[in-house]
Design a protein around this motif. Structure first.
Motif, PDB file in Angstrom:
ATOM      1  N   UNK A 248      -6.145  -1.020   7.515  1.00 30.03           N
ATOM      2  CA  UNK A 248      -5.780  -2.087   6.568  1.00 30.03           C
ATOM      3  C   UNK A 248      -5.062  -1.497   5.348  1.00 30.03           C
ATOM      4  N   UNK A 251      -1.634  -0.746   6.368  1.00 26.74           N
ATOM      5  CA  UNK A 251      -0.869  -1.983   6.551  1.00 26.74           C
ATOM      6  C   UNK A 251      -0.256  -2.442   5.229  1.00 26.74           C
ATOM      7  N   UNK A 252      -1.037  -2.338   4.148  1.00 25.32           N
ATOM      8  CA  UNK A 252      -0.493  -2.725   2.836  1.00 25.32           C
ATOM      9  C   UNK A 252       0.729  -1.861   2.515  1.00 25.32           C
ATOM     10  N   UNK A 255       3.795  -2.914   4.654  1.00 30.04           N
ATOM     11  CA  UNK A 255       4.445  -4.180   4.278  1.00 30.04           C
ATOM     12  C   UNK A 255       5.135  -4.036   2.923  1.00 30.04           C
ATOM     13  N   UNK A 256       4.431  -3.454   1.947  1.00 28.76           N
ATOM     14  CA  UNK A 256       5.020  -3.357   0.609  1.00 28.76           C
ATOM     15  C   UNK A 256       6.241  -2.444   0.604  1.00 28.76           C
ATOM     16  N   UNK A 258       8.489  -2.346   2.785  1.00 21.28           N
ATOM     17  CA  UNK A 258       9.626  -2.947   3.452  1.00 21.28           C
ATOM     18  C   UNK A 258      10.052  -4.198   2.672  1.00 21.28           C
ATOM     19  N   UNK A 259      10.738  -5.092   3.358  1.00 23.31           N
ATOM     20  CA  UNK A 259      11.175  -6.310   2.683  1.00 23.31           C
ATOM     21  C   UNK A 259      11.278  -7.429   3.718  1.00 23.31           C
ATOM     22  N   UNK A 260      11.493  -8.641   3.234  1.00 20.52           N
ATOM     23  CA  UNK A 260      11.464  -9.823   4.087  1.00 20.52           C
ATOM     24  C   UNK A 260      12.264  -9.675   5.385  1.00 20.52           C
ATOM     25  N   UNK A 263      10.756  -8.093   8.711  1.00 21.42           N
ATOM     26  CA  UNK A 263       9.759  -8.776   9.536  1.00 21.42           C
ATOM     27  C   UNK A 263      10.279 -10.092  10.114  1.00 21.42           C
ATOM     28  N   UNK A 290       1.502  -5.903  13.048  1.00 17.16           N
ATOM     29  CA  UNK A 290       1.130  -5.034  11.928  1.00 17.16           C
ATOM     30  C   UNK A 290      -0.256  -4.421  12.144  1.00 17.16           C
ATOM     31  N   UNK A 343       9.946  -3.188  -3.301  1.00 17.10           N
ATOM     32  CA  UNK A 343       8.744  -3.911  -3.748  1.00 17.10           C
ATOM     33  C   UNK A 343       7.644  -2.956  -4.193  1.00 17.10           C
TER      34      UNK A 343
ATOM     35  N   UNK B 209       7.674 -17.338   5.402  1.00 21.67           N
ATOM     36  CA  UNK B 209       8.230 -16.457   6.433  1.00 21.67           C
ATOM     37  C   UNK B 209       7.217 -15.390   6.848  1.00 21.67           C
ATOM     38  N   UNK B 210       7.564 -14.569   7.847  1.00 23.78           N
ATOM     39  CA  UNK B 210       6.587 -13.565   8.340  1.00 23.78           C
ATOM     40  C   UNK B 210       6.130 -12.609   7.236  1.00 23.78           C
ATOM     41  N   UNK B 211       7.007 -12.323   6.295  1.00 24.56           N
ATOM     42  CA  UNK B 211       6.629 -11.479   5.156  1.00 24.56           C
ATOM     43  C   UNK B 211       5.479 -12.126   4.374  1.00 24.56           C
ATOM     44  N   UNK B 215       1.575 -10.923   3.942  1.00 22.40           N
ATOM     45  CA  UNK B 215       0.923 -10.695   2.649  1.00 22.40           C
ATOM     46  C   UNK B 215      -0.396 -11.444   2.552  1.00 22.40           C
ATOM     47  N   UNK B 218      -2.947  -9.601   4.268  1.00 19.67           N
ATOM     48  CA  UNK B 218      -3.403  -8.491   3.411  1.00 19.67           C
ATOM     49  C   UNK B 218      -4.417  -9.002   2.378  1.00 19.67           C
ATOM     50  N   UNK B 221      -7.839  -9.437   4.037  1.00 16.13           N
ATOM     51  CA  UNK B 221      -8.447  -8.375   4.849  1.00 16.13           C
ATOM     52  C   UNK B 221      -9.694  -7.759   4.210  1.00 16.13           C
TER      53      UNK B 221
END
Lengths: 395, 395
Positions: A248, A251-252, A255-256, A258-260, A263, A290, A343, B209-211, B215, B218, B221
């Motif tokens: 987990x 995973x944060x 995601x952080x 990357x950007x919209x 995904x 993810x 981000x 969106x998937x982003x 989040x 997240x 979690x």
């Protein structure tokens, strides 16, 4: 295309044994992973680590004056594999597009070094050599776990300095890195201003402000919640490590970083066989992806190392009264590279660094790196800046 | 000043019984919290909830035609307390600066309604009335826990529609809300286009969106990792709820809903008596503050409700093929308000919404709300837009 970029991004963040297979000219060098050992290291916090071992790799040749060296410092979930391949057919390093013979950072001209940090995350990937909580504490014959001394980012630099000394390096034509690597480059510039000609922080910040401290606390919180964490004591036989919590946490970061657009291909689809409208435990496809990517990364990483890496970042430039006090020590030329859709270290962090350097009268270039990957554009999207980097190195 | 803004922001996100004491003209109305009950509700997922109770409040008077109504929909961690005070000396609602007699949304002219959503987070604050996992399942005589049906954002709207019907409302002069409230306003516009004159989504998005889905995964979690979570079954006597996990979840919301300046006053100081350079378990002051603020919020919230709220958001506009398909149903005038430093629904989400509405030929105004609080500028910083809102309502 988006799928390939996402895959590249995920892999770039993972252990570099699984690094992105970026298309490269045939000339990519074969590099060898070596090990540097040093003893009796006293941390900036005053604790002694009897033996430190870190992995590193080099390309090019150091000249007689010892002044054509470049050090490349790695990002949070990276390791020394910035350039070259360990064998034919193996993946190239994450910045191979800009480091190599004839490339922007030309290994025909420069002696380029990159090393694994202390408390490196990728302890189980088979390529990374590091010292940290998983290492044997000679006083007990068991892993240090949370008895390992706290490591500040300055400690990363001090160990790298010992490595450079052992190789005969006297001056650095360039210190550069992406993200946490940018922080290390800045820490280098403040610690050893007299030996550094140029600094190129990419997708970084000259300030680790309370907002950044808070975010890294958020990153690590799933580890502390995992019942298997057991206050860091999970190495004994029969114990399960806190893999869910570590996944987990990763995973944060994923995601952080990357950007919209990265995904977007998942859309709003449910995972196969799942129905989020009717079952509260069911998942969307993007969540499933993810989850799996994070779990795969968690299996080659270590949760305690994650906590120590977080702390090293939170202690960025901790020996200086302010970022200004630290940067004012540097006599180098600077080239700041930022991703506008970052981000993690938002564009503001980078433009503030540029403004600070200009206020201090330092020569500073600035460029943006673009693409669909947000922060990670600075890891996988640097090729278009090759000419800018080349020009920077010629000044 | 920064301290006050941070406090305001933290409180705005908390239960509204603890809402920010924004300085107000003396005319702030006393409002009464009422309860709406409806039976035999079938969710959009097809499950039946025998009895639903939600809290609401109103100000102003509905005219004979029933067409001077305004509904204000609340943000993720909010409730119905958008305007007025429950008693003299009590705090005002979060948008009291723009709702009230003579204000931008003039309660001398409009009949303004705001209600608690289903699965509201603040179930233990003493002010919020909601139905969700903590409610009694009549089939078992125990709390529903994770047997409660999944709630989509459209379900929020359907329950509000029943409330409006019960009050005699026939048309909405305006649907507006901040953040999740903006999503509800958009969901309203798509669901009941024939009864809505104006829509004002503030710090929102027309696309989940998937982003955004990632989040919110997240966010939740930490709850799933808390050993006390026990798959949502923690209401029995003698059981501890997953307060730590819920606090960590709320901490993510708190930090992401603000911005760098909101935390700047903490600097990089260690918490009192702590030494992050020497002890891995020790904390920085900003971490300690956020820990305590999050724990206080967790104590008046419910973890299962958090999970259901996340899912309701992830199911935003789930009945439409696309945001375009949903928004093309609307015949309303639009006024989109965005915060340029928003880290939840970044500016792009808002400018894309404006572009989509323009492409669809809808009349649309756009304004930015500024301040040091990022996303939360749209909750606590709306006063400077009062004239723009007034003008929007006169068209």
């Amino acid at each position: 295309m988006k799928r390939r970029l996402l895959l590249a991004a995920t892999l770039a963040l993972a252990a570099l044994s699984q690094a992105p297979a970026i298309a490269q000219p045939a000339a990519t060098e074969i590099v060898e992973k070596k090990v540097f050992e040093t003893t009796g290291y006293v941390t900036r916090g005053g604790a002694t680590i009897p033996t430190i071992r870190i992995g590193y790799q080099t390309a090019g040749t150091l000249n007689a004056a010892g002044d054509n060296a470049v050090i490349v410092t790695h990002f949070f979930s990276g390791n020394s594999h910035a350039f070259g391949r360990y064998a034919e057919g193996q993946p190239a390093g994450y910045w191979d597009a800009i480091i190599g013979p004839g490339r922007a950072i030309d290994t025909n001209r420069y002696f380029v070094i990159s090393s694994d940090t202390l408390v490196n995350l990728n302890v189980r990937d088979g390529r990374t050599v590091t010292t940290g909580p998983v290492s044997m504490n000679p006083a007990t014959g068991r892993p240090w776990a949370l008895d390992f001394p706290v490591i500040a980012m300055r400690d990363f630099i001090e160990v790298q300095k010992r490595l450079l000394d052992s190789l005969g390096v006297r001056r650095l034509a360039l210190v550069t890195g992406a993200s946490m690597g940018a922080l290390q480059a800045i820490e280098w510039a403040a610690a050893y201003p007299q030996m550094i000609d140029r600094v190129m922080p990419v997708i970084g910040s000259s300030e680790f402000d309370p907002w950044a401290i808070a975010w890294l606390d958020i990153w690590e919180s799933p580890i502390r919640l995992d019942p298997n964490f057991n206050n860091g004591d999970y190495y004994a036989q029969g114990r399960e490590p806190p893999t869910r919590g570590l996944a987990e946490a990763l995973k944060i970061v994923t995601v952080q970083a990357q950007d919209r657009p990265a995904l977007a291909r998942f859309g709003r689809r449910a995972a196969e066989g799942q129905d989020p409208l009717r079952r509260i435990g069911d998942r969307f496809e993007v969540e499933r992806f993810l989850d799996e990517a994070a779990l795969a990364r968690a299996r080659v990483s270590d949760a305690n190392h994650f906590l120590y890496l977080v702390r090293a970042n939170q202690l960025f430039l901790h020996e200086y009264a302010s970022s200004e006090a630290a940067l004012s020590r540097s006599q180098a030329r600077w080239f700041v590279v930022a991703s506008p859709t970052d981000r993690v270290f938002m564009l503001d962090y980078n433009t503030e660094m540029v403004a600070l350097l200009r206020r201090l009268g330092r020569p500073v270039d600035f460029a943006e790196v673009t693409g669909p990957l947000g922060h990670l554009n600075g890891v996988v999207g640097m090729a278009p800046l090759a000419d800018r980097i080349r020009a920077f190195l010629q000044n």
